[in-house]
Every structure is written in structure tokens, then in C-alpha cells.
Design an enzyme around this catalytic site. Structure first.
Site, short mmCIF file in Angstrom:
data_model
loop_
_atom_site.label_atom_id
_atom_site.label_comp_id
_atom_site.label_asym_id
_atom_site.label_seq_id
_atom_site.Cartn_x
_atom_site.Cartn_y
_atom_site.Cartn_z
N ASN A 51 0.82 -1.23 0.00
CA ASN A 51 0.00 0.00 0.00
C ASN A 51 0.84 1.27 0.00
OD1 ASN A 51 0.77 -0.65 2.62
ND2 ASN A 51 -1.07 0.22 3.55
N LYS A 101 12.10 -8.13 1.43
CA LYS A 101 11.17 -8.70 0.44
C LYS A 101 10.03 -7.73 0.21
CE LYS A 101 7.50 -11.36 0.40
NZ LYS A 101 6.75 -10.79 -0.72
N PRO A 159 4.34 -16.95 0.61
CA PRO A 159 4.49 -18.35 1.02
C PRO A 159 5.82 -18.95 0.59
CG PRO A 159 2.35 -17.96 0.02
CD PRO A 159 3.15 -16.73 -0.22
N GLY A 202 1.96 -5.99 7.34
CA GLY A 202 0.98 -6.65 6.49
C GLY A 202 -0.25 -7.02 7.30
N GLU A 234 3.71 -4.93 12.22
CA GLU A 234 2.78 -3.81 12.09
C GLU A 234 1.65 -4.33 11.22
OE1 GLU A 234 0.74 -1.28 10.69
OE2 GLU A 234 2.42 -0.26 9.69
N CYS A 280 -3.47 0.79 6.76
CA CYS A 280 -3.67 -0.06 7.92
C CYS A 280 -4.34 0.72 9.05
CB CYS A 280 -2.36 -0.65 8.39
SG CYS A 280 -1.07 0.58 8.54
N GLN A 301 -8.04 -7.61 -4.17
CA GLN A 301 -8.52 -6.57 -3.26
C GLN A 301 -9.85 -6.01 -3.75
OE1 GLN A 301 -7.26 -5.48 -0.28
NE2 GLN A 301 -5.88 -7.22 -0.48
N PHE A 302 -9.90 -5.79 -5.04
CA PHE A 302 -11.09 -5.25 -5.68
C PHE A 302 -12.31 -6.14 -5.39
CE2 PHE A 302 -13.58 -5.40 -9.71
CZ PHE A 302 -14.00 -4.08 -9.80
N GLU A 303 -12.14 -7.43 -5.61
CA GLU A 303 -13.25 -8.38 -5.37
C GLU A 303 -13.62 -8.42 -3.89
OE1 GLU A 303 -14.91 -9.59 -7.65
OE2 GLU A 303 -13.59 -9.51 -9.41
N GLU A 322 -11.24 -5.66 8.62
CA GLU A 322 -10.48 -4.66 7.89
C GLU A 322 -10.81 -4.82 6.41
OE1 GLU A 322 -6.16 -5.10 7.90
OE2 GLU A 322 -6.04 -2.93 8.13
#
Lengths: 541, 507
Positions: A209, A232, A266, A285, A308, A342, A389-391, A439
Site C-alpha cells: 500500500n 522482500k 508463502p 501486512g 505492524e 492499515c 482486493q477489488f473483489e 479490515e
């Protein structure tokens, strides 16, 4: 007036150069269309337009290990997408366990044998200052990459976030030579002191984000304190980190000190979190992933972990608040960055005496929010970062409607292409609805009604999260009561989203462990060594 | 071309050398962002200590000029942007100021060599780059000034604000004109103060140059004012000014006392003082003699002994005393006296005639009081204010050369038997600025460190200054610290803010 206030606050909190009118177009440099061309969300014209060609090329897509750009060991790549269209921007090297091993080995060597932790702190400071200068110099390209990959308004990236990135590195540069141990009183004839030593190889996992700001929050303190890093990035937004990391090497950062792995959680993320040779892990995250990270830290080498995580932050509007200001700030608190914050003020608690007026005005403000191509001047809201995210957001909106919350405005996708969502406002939201508990991480405001202070304190705290809160009141006693009663890591009083470099940020409860930014962040990357030796005939104790 | 310790003769000295082109660009007072003549129109001569000749005439500030400068600083503090800028914005301007200094290193080093007789090579390599770094350090501190939230005993919420103290008067000595200017100006800038700087009358030139660079860097008018002039006139006006909130002074203990009296007699302004010293260097039996001799010479000969922390009393434990003296005499020859512009010179001229004569008179006292002159003891050239590196042995505790601050290249050597005796000698002084220990023993180092009453203890090193390391005296060497985060606090004052709270879930 109110929107100017917000712009000003935003500029003040996030810009390095003090008050200036934020989010004004940077001239014709990019050939952006003028403010007159802004379209509101209820027009579909904007999305039908061809997306603006980003004024930047993608310079780096490989992993950065030991100062060199290299392919993934597997040779694999993944696609990073333009959220405006869903089309491919670039194929990026996909890091996995083997690449993490290589990066950790490089960081290990740079820490154990390299110059970085051995440089005088003053010299580390100088390199960090140079990093900031180079980022300033390439401000617009970096901002364009950020917008292209993430979908956030270009003006927000160029005027606020990239300058704030440089500001954060200047702030941490200033800390490098001011990290003080203590001399410690002893019960007997002993001389005692503490050395604050760098912890070693830091693994850092950052979200999509605010790719650059999260980079700065993590890399800044780790470098200032003399650590080496494997970072990462989020698979949604790998591009800007690779660009600035190259600039850092130009500024004189020795090889192996900062390694960047693009890849998925993962695979690459898990390899980093469970690596036996990583001395510290910092993650930003979701709470769900944070749990996994903490578990991997525990299962492997007990590396200390800072987290966080998510939030469902209350924004409390008391009866004595200036409603217009409160509406504007509540709008900003939720919709900023497409709602992908967040700390988003995603539970808007409004006192019953001002509730109706507030809802009316909040609805009107959301309806006025300009949505469109984030490269266009004056745009307030771009697309969500990706289809997932959209869905997810659209699913939450449906759930709100089904649960009986009142949909005041929005509620649909915006346009027909890309991941745009209409600014959405629900009123009559109840505490047990999903949209008040989970959230959402999108442009969905939930407005709840309250009667008295004790009630709103109880309801605000009735969440597993504890990241932030906004309090809107003119009354000093109300403010003081709420400030101490809210179980959150940040309370903004009559303001929101003030993110100065010196202000610590982090969560209570399941919003995380530890604090980033400010003096507090340094301790995440320092070990404390006590040194004790007997004294003969000391003159005093 | 140069004189080898006591053996040299003035014939070897070809003074003065050709110097790098040094146009004197700034000779007027700097008030409210402008270079101006003094109200009286008076000027004074500033001289080249290599020759005693006049370099330039500089405006002579007096009470009226101080009034104007304080007025400008007051307005800049009460109404100007400086204290109202975020720390990060002040830092940005300070970084620019530092960059500008880096661009003028040679010119600035030339001014200090010309005006104070300081080594040009040292100025170029160390002094001037260090002042830029001092500014950078405090730039990094400007956004790290934290008050505290307090633990009250009742239902009260309280916190402290660290506020800039206001208009500060900074009085700078002549021995390190650049270093001392920034030791005081940098933390004052970071804290958000405005200031009136009075450089020493011997060395006004670099200070005026810095005023020019400050303006170029974007420091708002009135924030830094520089008034060149004399102590009894300009200095006294500054220290007794009713509109100055704080004075920071570096200089002699005698003048320091006057500064404090003036503050007390006027508006009770807060004062910090960095004054004289007669710092001991203790060399223990287990020391590496070569290293000890090098440190002893560095301690007192550096900057021709014109250093407040000079290790002017060298106390050597008896078992190694004789061997130490032999080594020391040999090594003293390395301290070549010569034109400070010459790259091989290690000792330049004393700053002026007064100091030159004062040092020589102390040398005469030493001889008269029965100390043995081991080496040096005479002027090192026929022109200018050069003095040979001088070492006395058989010095007794009550001799003047072991009690007074000579401020010249004169070492007083003494012998001690036990650790306790060494400590006793070391502390037998009204001063307490600095000290040194040479030993390999951890226990001796730790014991002596805690026993010496001085603001700094250098173990197996000397002049171990660092920007992050607080520096200031015990006893009559003054109070208040320069350098480090502690230096900021001289320019801040603490305000406590208290308000009741109700129904707090914790206290």
C-alpha cells in the site's frame, strides 16, 4: 476550505519541506490534463478514456543481491500489473528460498566482514544523506513507478510520499551518530556500561500500500544502526524498491548491505522468516500473515519479530465537534490512498446529536470525490491495487447491504476497466456487522451512532485491533479521557494521518508488536550488551 | 626554513612564506543580515602573528552596536521564522550552510592561519571540515529534541516542552576561531535560538566570513549577528544586556568570572562557561614510553599550546621517569617551529605580542623558581611571535608554571610515586577541564578515571574530541557542556505543562 485544510495537513505531515500547497500539479511536465478534466465517480467518462502513458520506463526487474541485479535461481518471473487496466507492466524475477539463501549469505558476509557496521557512524550518516539527495533528484521517476505499480494518485506519490521517503532517510541519518548506550549505576564497586550494537542481518517484509514509505520505515533505522538487510517487497509492487536500492548503491552503500528480493509470501517471505541466519525480522501486512511470520520466527531461530498489522480504527466525532471539519477529516481518514491504509479510520463513530448532519455531509463529500486515472492531475482516488482486493471490497459492500446497513452512496465498481471502486458510505452500521468488524482495506466508510463517552470508549475498544484512533472534540477533558482510554498505538486529536519521521507508530493488541519511526524504532535493530568490570578504590559509586 | 626545537636558530626561518591568495572580504559588523560599519565609525587593526603587521582594519563594535544586534536577534526570535520552523527545516538550511563551508575550506583555513598563526595544513584537513561536520551533527539533532511525558502522583497529565531559550550571546576565543564559533552557533541554531556572536578581537576574520555564508545558506536575517570588538566594551555590553536570555562564553577564568557577574547584575541571564585549565597527563610505570612521550608532546604543543585543555602538567611515575625524559627530549625535536603556512611546520607563532610576552615571562618564572629547563625556553625567530617548544623538569606543585595556565608550548614535568599520589597531584589545581592517563592496566585506568576531577579523561589518547562527546569543565574550568546532545540543552529551557484528567484507566 475544509479540503484545503486536509491538503495542508497532509503536506505538513508528509512533506519534507514544510507547509506548501500540497497536491498541486507540478506544471506541464507530464502533459497531464488540467483540473478542469476531473471526473466525478458517477461519470463513467474518465474510465473510458485511454490510460495515460506513465512518464517512466521500468529500469530494473531482477533481484538485487550483493550489489548486483541477478535473475532468480529458478529463472522464473512473475507479472506485475497495472491496476488501472489489469495489464502487464513488466515481468519481474521471482525470488524463492534459494534466492533468499543467496541474499542472506550476502547480507551475512557484509555484516560479519564488510565495512558497513565498522564505518564510523558519522560516515554512515553521510551515505544516508546522499541516498536522500539522489532520491530527491529522481523524485518524479520514482513517483511515476509507484503510481504505475500501485495505482495511487501520482501527485500524492510525487508531492508527498517520495519527499517523505527522503525526509525519513535524512532523519535516520541524523540518528546514526547519536545512538547512546548508558553508563549504569551498580550496587557495588563495579563499572557498568551498555553498548548498543547492531543486531546483524535484518529480514524485512513490506506491503504494497505504501511500497516506498514502508521501505523507508524499515530500511532507515536498520541502516542507521549498522545492520545489513534482506528486504522482500510485496509481489504487487516490486518496482520502486529496486529503483531506489540502485540509487542507494550509487550513493556509496557497500554491496551486500541492502538486498532486495521480489516474490511471494508463502515462498520467499516464508524462507526469510524461517531463515536460521537472519537475526531479526520486521513485517508489515495483515494480521493473519503476521501470525505466520511470528510462528516461523519462533520455530526457526527465535529471531525477534516486529509486526505492524491490521486495524479497524475508530474515528470518534463528539457532539461539540466542528461537523464540517470532522466530515472532511473522517473522509480523509478513510478514503486516503483508496482506503488502503492499515490505520484507516474505518469505524466512524458519530454522536447522536450531530449524526444526521454528519451523515448527510459525509455522503456529499464522498460523492464529490474525484476518481480516475491516478496519473491525471487533481485525481483523489485511483484504482485498488489488484483484482483480489477489488473483489474483496465489493464482497464486503454486498455484505453491508445484506446486513441492513444503509448504503448512502457508491457501492459499485467504478468504470468498466481496472480495479476502481466507487467511494462508498454506509450509515446505520451496527457493531456486529462484518463491515464494522473486519479490515476492508478499501474506500468504504462505515458510520455508527453513539450516545455517551463511556459507551463509545467501550465500543471503540471492542475489537481485536488497536492500531490508531481519531478523536474529534473541542473539549479538553473529553480529549484527555479518550486519549488514555483508547487501546491503540496512535491517537490523533482533531487531525488524522500525521506521519512525521519522529512520531512512533505501531499497534496494541493484534495490530502488532513494536514501534516504527522515531527514536523507538532504533531499538528494533539494536542489541544491548552490558559490560561489567570491578573497580579498585573507586572515588565514588 | 624551519627551526628544530631548541637547537634551531632564527636564520633557518624564512618568514613569512608566500601565502595563498587571501583577499579579506569581510571587515564590517554583521547585523540583521547586513554588513554595516560600527555606529562610532571606529575600526581596529587585526594583525598577522607571523610578522606583527596589520592584515586589515575591522569595524569596532561597542555598546550601541550590541544594542542594534540584540534588537535584530530579538525581532528574529520574537517575530521571525527561525524558531517557528520545524526542526527538519532548520536542519535543511544548516546542511546547506555546512556544504558552503566545504566549498570554501581553503579560504577559511587561510584566514585562521593569517589571523591566529594556526597551521594551515591542519586547518585545511581538520579544523574547517570539522566545523562543517559539527553543523551537520546538530542539523541531525534539530528534529530530535524530545521533552517527556511525566508520571504524576495524582490524576494529572503532564509533559515537558523544551523551548528555545531566546536571544543568546556567544563569546568566542581566538585560539580556535572557527571551531569555537560552530561549537556554540550550531546547537543554538538547532534549538531555534537567535544569536549575537562576539568573536575575539584577535581573530574576527573567519567569523565575519561565516556570517556571509550563513546568509547565503538561507539563515534568516537577524538569526546570526556578528559584532567584532573588545571584551570590556562589546563583550561587557552583551553580557550585561537586559534583552539577552543566555550567554555562552569560552575564554579565561578571570574573564569568565566577569561574565557571570555581569549576568547576575543585569537580568540574571543563564550563563555557561568554558574556561581555563591546567590539565594533568598521568603516565604510569606500565606505559609504552614512546606512546606516552608522543601524547605528552601532542597534549601541550598542539596549536602552540594555545589550547584550554592543553596537557600542561605531565606527571610521570618514578620507575620510568628518567627514560621518559630522554625519549621526550628526542621527540620534542619533531615539533618543528615555522611559518604556519609551511607544510612541515608543527608549531606556529603565538597569537599576538601580549601572549608571546606572557609565555616568555612564565618561562623566566620557571627558571627563577628552580625548575630545570630541559629544552627550548626562547623565542624561535627574530620577527613574529614564535616560541621554542619548552620543557621544564623538577617542577614542584607550588611553582607558578605548575599552577597557572600559560597558554603556550610549555610543559611542566613532575614525578610521582604511587597511584594515590598521582591522583593527588592531578587534582591539586583550581581547574578541572581535562586530563589524560597512559597505562595498560584496566584497574588503574578505571580507578584514576573516577578519581580525577575533570570534565574529560582521555585514556591512552589526548585531544580525543568528538562531536558526539560532551566537553566542559569541573571546578573553576566552568560549567555547561559543548558538543554532544548535552550542548543543545544550554540553548533550551524546559516548560512543564500540567492539566487534570478524569476517569483515566491508568496513572
Amino acid at each position: 476550505m475544509a479540503s484545503r485544510t486536509v491538503s495542508w495537513l497532509l503536506a505538513r505531515s508528509l512533506s519534507s519541506s514544510g507547509p506548501r500547497s500540497a497536491l498541486l500539479p507540478r506544471g506541464k511536465k507530464l502533459g497531464l490534463v488540467s483540473r478542469g478534466g476531473i471526473h466525478r465517480y458517477n461519470s463513467t467518462a474518465a474510465a473510458a478514456e485511454e490510460p495515460i502513458t506513465p512518464p517512466v520506463t521500468v529500469p530494473h526487474t531482477q533481484l538485487l543481491i550483493n550489489g548486483k541485479f541477478v535473475d532468480a535461481a529458478s529463472g522464473r518471473t512473475f507479472q506485475t500489473l497495472d491496476p488501472r487496466t489489469g495489464e502487464v507492466i513488466a515481468n519481474v524475477a521471482e525470488g524463492d528460498a534459494e534466492d533468499v539463501n543467496r541474499a542472506v549469505a550476502a547480507a551475512r558476509k557484509a555484516f560479519d566482514e564488510g565495512p558497513w557496521p565498522r564505518l564510523p557512524a558519522f560516515e554512515r550518516q553521510k551515505i544516508l544523506l546522499k541516498c536522500a539527495d539522489l532520491v530527491d533528484k529522481h523524485n518524479d521517476e520514482i513517483a511515476a513507478l509507484e503510481t504505475w505499480d500501485n495505482g495511487k494518485p501520482y501527485e500524492q506519490a510525487a508531492k508527498v510520499e517520495v519527499p517523505m521517503f527522503a525526509r525519513l532517510f535524512r532523519y535516520y541519518a541524523g540518528w546514526a551518530d547519536k545512538i547512546h548506550g548508558l553508563t549504569v549505576p551498580a550496587d557495588g564497586p563495579y563499572h557498568v556500561q551498555t553498548l548498543h550494537e547492531p543486531i546483524g542481518v535484518a529480514g524485512q517484509i513490506i506491503p504494497w500500500n505504501f511500497p516506498l514509505l514502508m521501505f523507508a520505515w524499515k530500511v532507515g533505522p536498520a541502516l542507521a544502526t549498522g545492520n545489513t538487510i534482506v528486504l522482500k517487497t510485496a509481489e504487487q509492487t516490486p518496482l520502486s524498491a529496486l529503483y531506489v536500492a540502485r540509487l542507494f548503491h550509487e550513493a556509496g552503500l557497500p554491496e551486500g548491505v541492502l538486498n532486495i528480493i521480489s516474490g511471494f509470501g508463502p515462498t520467499a517471505g516464508a524462507a526469510l522468516a524461517s531463515h536460521m541466519d537472519v537475526d531479526k525480522l520486521a513485517f508489515t501486512g495483515s494480521t493473519e500473515t503476521g501470525k505466520i511470520v511470528l510462528e516461523l520466527g519462533a520455530k526457526s531461530n527465535l529471531k525477534p519479530v516486529t509486526l505492524e498489522l491490521g486495524g479497524k480504527s475508530p474515528f470518534i466525532v463528539c457532539e461539540d465537534a466542528d461537523v464540517d471539519q470532522a466530515v472532511e477529516l473522517a473522509h480523509f481518514a478513510l478514503f486516503f490512498n483508496q482506503g488502503q491504509c492499515c490505520c484507516a479510520g474505518s469505524r466512524t463513530f458519530v454522536h447522536e446529536k450531530v449524526y444526521d448532519e454528519f451523515v448527510e455531509k459525509a455522503k456529499a463529500r464522498a460523492s464529490r470525490r474525484s476518481v480516475g486515472d491516478p496519473f491525471k492531475a487533481g485525481i483523489e482516488q485511483g484504482p485498488q491495487v489488484d483484482s483480489e482486493q477489488f473483489e474483496k471490497i465489493l464482497k464486503y459492500i454486498r455484505s453491508g447491504v445484506e446486513c441492513g446497513a444503509t448504503l448512502e452512496t457508491g457501492g459499485e465498481r467504478y468504470g468498466s476497466k481496472g480495479y476502481y471502486v466507487q467511494p462508498t458510505v454506509f450509515s446505520n452500521v451496527k457493531d456486529d456487522m462484518l463491515i464494522a468488524k473486519d479490515e476492508i482495506f478499501g474506500p468504504v466508510q462505515s458510520i455508527l451512532k453513539f450516545k455517551d463517552l463511556n459507551e463509545v470508549i467501550k465500543r471503540s475498544n471492542a475489537t481485536r485491533y488497536g492500531l490508531a484512533a481519531g478523536v474529534f472534540t473541542q473539549n479538553i477533558d473529553t480529549a484527555n479521557t479518550l486519549i488514555r482510554a483508547l487501546r491503540v498505538g496512535t491517537v490523533w486529536v482533531n487531525t488524522f494521518d500525521i506521519f512525521d519521521a519522529a512520531i512512533p507508530f505501531g499497534g496494541y493488541k493484534m495490530s502488532g508488536h513494536g514501534r516504527e519511526k522515531g527514536i523507538y524504532s532504533l531499538s528494533n535493530y539494536l542489541q544491548v550488551k552490558a559490560v561489567v568490570t570491578p573497580l579498585k578504590n573507586p572515588a565514588w559509586l | 626554513m624551519a627551526n628544530h626545537g631548541s637547537n634551531g636558530s632564527s636564520d633557518d626561518l624564512t618568514f613569512p612564506l608566500e601565502i595563498p591568495p587571501a583577499k579579506i572580504r569581510f571587515t564590517k559588523l554583521f547585523i540583521g543580515g547586513e554588513f554595516v560599519d560600527s555606529v562610532s565609525g571606529k575600526t581596529f587593526e587585526t594583525i598577522d602573528p607571523r610578522t606583527g603587521e596589520t592584515i586589515a582594519r575591522v569595524s569596532e563594535g561597542d555598546k550601541e552596536d550590541i544594542d542594534l544586534a540584540v534588537g535584530a536577534a530579538r525581532r528574529a526570535f520574537d517575530h521571525g521564522p527561525w524558531p517557528r520552523l520545524p526542526g527538519a527545516a532548520r536542519a535543511k538550511i544548516m546542511h546547506k550552510f555546512a556544504d558552503l563551508i566545504d566549498q570554501h575550506i581553503e579560504e577559511l583555513a587561510t584566514l585562521d592561519t593569517l589571523n591566529a598563526g594556526k597551521l594551515f595544513s591542519w586547518g585545511k584537513a581538520v579544523d574547517i571540515p570539522s566545523v562543517a561536520n559539527t553543523l551537520r551533527y546538530f542539523a541531525g539533532a534539530a528534529d530530535k529534541i524530545h521533552g517527556q511525558v511525566l508520571k504524576m502522583s495524582r490524576e494529572l497529565h503532564a509533559y515537558t516542552l523544551l523551548e528555545p531559550i531566546g536571544v543568546v550571546g556567544l563569546i568566542i576565543p581566538w585560539n580556535f576561531p572557527s571551531t569555537m564559533f560552530f561549537v556554540k552557533v550550531s546547537p543554538a541554531l538547532a534549538a531555534g535560538c537567535t544569536m549575537v556572536v562576539k568573536p575575539a578581537e584577535q581573530t574576527p576574520l573567519s567569523a565575519l566570513f561565516y556570517a556571509h555564508l550563513a546568509k547565503e545558506a538561507g539563515i534568516p536575517d537577524g538569526v546570526i549577528n556578528v559584532v567584532s570588538g573588545y571584551g570590556p566594551t562589546a563583550g561587557a555590553a552583551l553580557t550585561s544586556h537586559m534583552n539577552v536570555d543566555k550567554v555562552s562564553f569560552t575564554g579565561s577564568t578571570e574573564v569568565g568570572r566577569k561574565v557571570m557577574q555581569a549576568a547576575a547584575a543585569s537580568n540574571l541571564k543563564t550563563v555557561s562557561l568554558e574556561l581555563g585549565g591546567k590539565s594533568p597527563l598521568l603516565i604510569f610505570d606500565d606505559a609504552d614510553i614512546d606512546q606516552a612521550a608522543d601524547l605528552a608532546l601532542l597534549g601541550v604543543m598542539h596549536n602552540k599550546g594555545e589550547v584550554c585543555v592543553a596537557g600542561s602538567r605531565v606527571l610521570v611515575q618514578e620507575a620510568i621517569y628518567d627514560e621518559f625524559v630522554k625519549t621526550l627530549v628526542e621527540k620534542a625535536k619533531e615539533w618543528v617551529v615555522g611559518d604556519p603556512f609551511h607544510p612541515n611546520s608543527r608549531v606556529g607563532p603565538q597569537v599576538n605580542k601580549t601572549q608571546f610576552e606572557r609565555v616568555l615571562s612564565y618561562i623566566e618564572h620557571g627558571k627563577r623558581e628552580g625548575a630545570t629547563l630541559l629544552t627550548g625556553g626562547k623565542p624561535a625567530a627574530e620577527t613574529g611571535f614564535y616560541i621554542q617548544p619548552t620543557v621544564f623538569t623538577d617542577v614542584k606543585e607550588d611553582m607558578m608554571i605548575s599552577r597557572d595556565e600559560i597558554f603556550g608550548p610549555v610543559m611542566a614535568l613532575m614525578k610521582f610515586k604511587t597511584i594515590e599520589e598521582g591522583i593527588k597531584y592531578a587534582n591539586n589545581t583550581k581547574y578541572g577541564l581535562a586530563s589524560g592517563i597512559v597505562t595498560k592496566s584496566l584497574d588503574i585506568a578505571n580507578t584514576v578515571s573516577r578519581s580525577i576531577k575533570a570534565g574529560v579523561v582521555w585514556i591512552n589518547c589526548y585531544h580525543g574530541f568528538d562531536i558526539d562527546c560532551p566537553f566542559g569543565g569541573y571546578k573553576m574550568s566552568g560549567f555547561g557542556k559543548d558538543f554532544g546532545m548535552e550542548a543543545l540543552h544550554k540553548y533550551l529551557q524546559t516548560k512543564a505543562v500540567v492539566t487534570p484528567i478524569y476517569n483515566s484507566p491508568w496513572l
